[in-house]
Scaffold this active site. Sequence first.
Site, PDB file in Angstrom:
ATOM      1  N   HIS A  14       0.863  -1.195   0.000  1.00 38.82           N
ATOM      2  CA  HIS A  14       0.000   0.000   0.000  1.00 38.82           C
ATOM      3  C   HIS A  14       0.892   1.236   0.000  1.00 38.82           C
ATOM      4  O   HIS A  14       1.394   1.649   1.042  1.00 38.82           O
ATOM      5  CB  HIS A  14      -0.917  -0.036   1.230  1.00 38.82           C
ATOM      6  CG  HIS A  14      -1.890   1.104   1.321  1.00 38.82           C
ATOM      7  ND1 HIS A  14      -3.037   1.033   2.081  1.00 38.82           N
ATOM      8  CD2 HIS A  14      -1.898   2.345   0.773  1.00 38.82           C
ATOM      9  CE1 HIS A  14      -3.705   2.176   1.985  1.00 38.82           C
ATOM     10  NE2 HIS A  14      -3.018   2.997   1.204  1.00 38.82           N
ATOM     11  N   HIS A  16       1.354   5.013  -2.298  1.00 41.90           N
ATOM     12  CA  HIS A  16       0.989   5.936  -3.390  1.00 41.90           C
ATOM     13  C   HIS A  16       2.263   6.606  -3.876  1.00 41.90           C
ATOM     14  O   HIS A  16       2.939   7.276  -3.091  1.00 41.90           O
ATOM     15  CB  HIS A  16       0.011   7.000  -2.885  1.00 41.90           C
ATOM     16  CG  HIS A  16      -1.232   6.430  -2.282  1.00 41.90           C
ATOM     17  ND1 HIS A  16      -2.406   6.311  -2.982  1.00 41.90           N
ATOM     18  CD2 HIS A  16      -1.481   5.914  -1.049  1.00 41.90           C
ATOM     19  CE1 HIS A  16      -3.326   5.766  -2.207  1.00 41.90           C
ATOM     20  NE2 HIS A  16      -2.790   5.511  -1.015  1.00 41.90           N
ATOM     21  N   GLU A 197     -11.097   3.519   6.185  1.00 44.67           N
ATOM     22  CA  GLU A 197     -10.065   4.400   6.746  1.00 44.67           C
ATOM     23  C   GLU A 197     -10.789   5.479   7.552  1.00 44.67           C
ATOM     24  O   GLU A 197     -10.577   5.615   8.749  1.00 44.67           O
ATOM     25  CB  GLU A 197      -9.227   5.022   5.613  1.00 44.67           C
ATOM     26  CG  GLU A 197      -8.118   5.959   6.091  1.00 44.67           C
ATOM     27  CD  GLU A 197      -7.380   6.651   4.924  1.00 44.67           C
ATOM     28  OE1 GLU A 197      -7.931   6.686   3.801  1.00 44.67           O
ATOM     29  OE2 GLU A 197      -6.273   7.176   5.159  1.00 44.67           O
ATOM     30  N   ASP A 275       1.956   3.939   2.991  1.00 45.25           N
ATOM     31  CA  ASP A 275       0.912   4.798   2.405  1.00 45.25           C
ATOM     32  C   ASP A 275       1.516   5.989   1.637  1.00 45.25           C
ATOM     33  O   ASP A 275       1.625   5.931   0.421  1.00 45.25           O
ATOM     34  CB  ASP A 275      -0.056   5.270   3.505  1.00 45.25           C
ATOM     35  CG  ASP A 275      -1.426   5.646   2.980  1.00 45.25           C
ATOM     36  OD1 ASP A 275      -1.679   5.448   1.794  1.00 45.25           O
ATOM     37  OD2 ASP A 275      -2.264   6.114   3.783  1.00 45.25           O
TER      38      ASP A 275
END
Length: 340
Positions: A14, A16, A197, A275
């Site tokens: 995970h 980005h 989330e 993340d």
Amino acid sequence: MKRFIENLPKAELHLHIEGTFEPELMFKIANRNSIEIPFKSVKEIKDAYQFSCLQDFLNIYYQGANVLQTEEDFFDLTYSYLTKCNEQNVRHTEIMFDPQTHTKRGIPFQTVINGIVKAQEQAKSKLGITSLLIMSFLRHLSEEDAFKTLEESLLYKNKITCVGLDSSERGNPPSKFKNVYAKAVELGYIPVAHAGEEGDSDYVWEAIDILKIKRIDHGNNALQDTNLVQEIIKRDIALTVCPLSNSALKVVENLEEHPLKEMLNLGLKVTVNSDDPAFFGGQLNKNYIEIQKALNLSKKDMYTLAKNSFQFSFLDEYTKQKYLTELETYYQKNCATTTS
Ligand code: ADE
Ligand code: ZN
């Protein structure tokens, strides 16, 4: 323990790519492209990284991404992250990218993907790191917009493994993207999505039942519903949990309150991830180290987290087994005889 974690072979599931944009590189690329950014120094940027919720963060995150213009920019961004993977014993990574963040500003899809893919290829040949791509739709935009992005992706289908869903969760339930996910699955993409989330457990139900996702990004609020937890376990769906992100975006009050240990105890398949590491104060190893300290996790727990990261990756079976064997050997050598 710190050294044990640092040397532990692991995967990141995970991440980005736009969230790996370090202020130093942001300045360099902004100068190269003669773009003004509303900050005078790296320190000023870092000082601005104080968030009270997801939206607060997303506003700054999209602003930073504005300086990315050329294939070289996307290459530099991606290769810089992959170099950090190499330094942290991250053997494999599944990278999310948000095409709409760039196509909305007039940057062609092709520019974005070509830069990223070249960096992936170079990291594989020079560093031995494997990676794959998750194309994420921005959920604050329409399903029609997502359909356009899906269409644009088809020329590069062999470079993209999954579709994902990110951005502002509240008010944008997974069901909004039912049709585009059905089409993406029909085309052969593996579906994943951010859910739970900030959104409630209902959003996680929708993600697994309506979007038919194979992995849940975050998933914290699944714990609100014991039936949902049982269903996630039954379907063998993993959660990509992001401790420092959850703390920075006030999903949890502090790391000591983080539900990761409870998730493991319930039998959920949990992985640890960074993340948006440039924004949340730490790369992947820091996430492992900080959550270990906060929850007093054992070496066996850390091994389980790393094992899940390979097991629930979308790697081919051969490569997956190769990494799992390396991890097993490392664990046997470094602590299989002790429980802590
Ligand atoms: N985009 C980048 N990071 C994100 C996150 N944590 N949640 C939703 N969208 C995101
Ligand atoms: Zn995310």
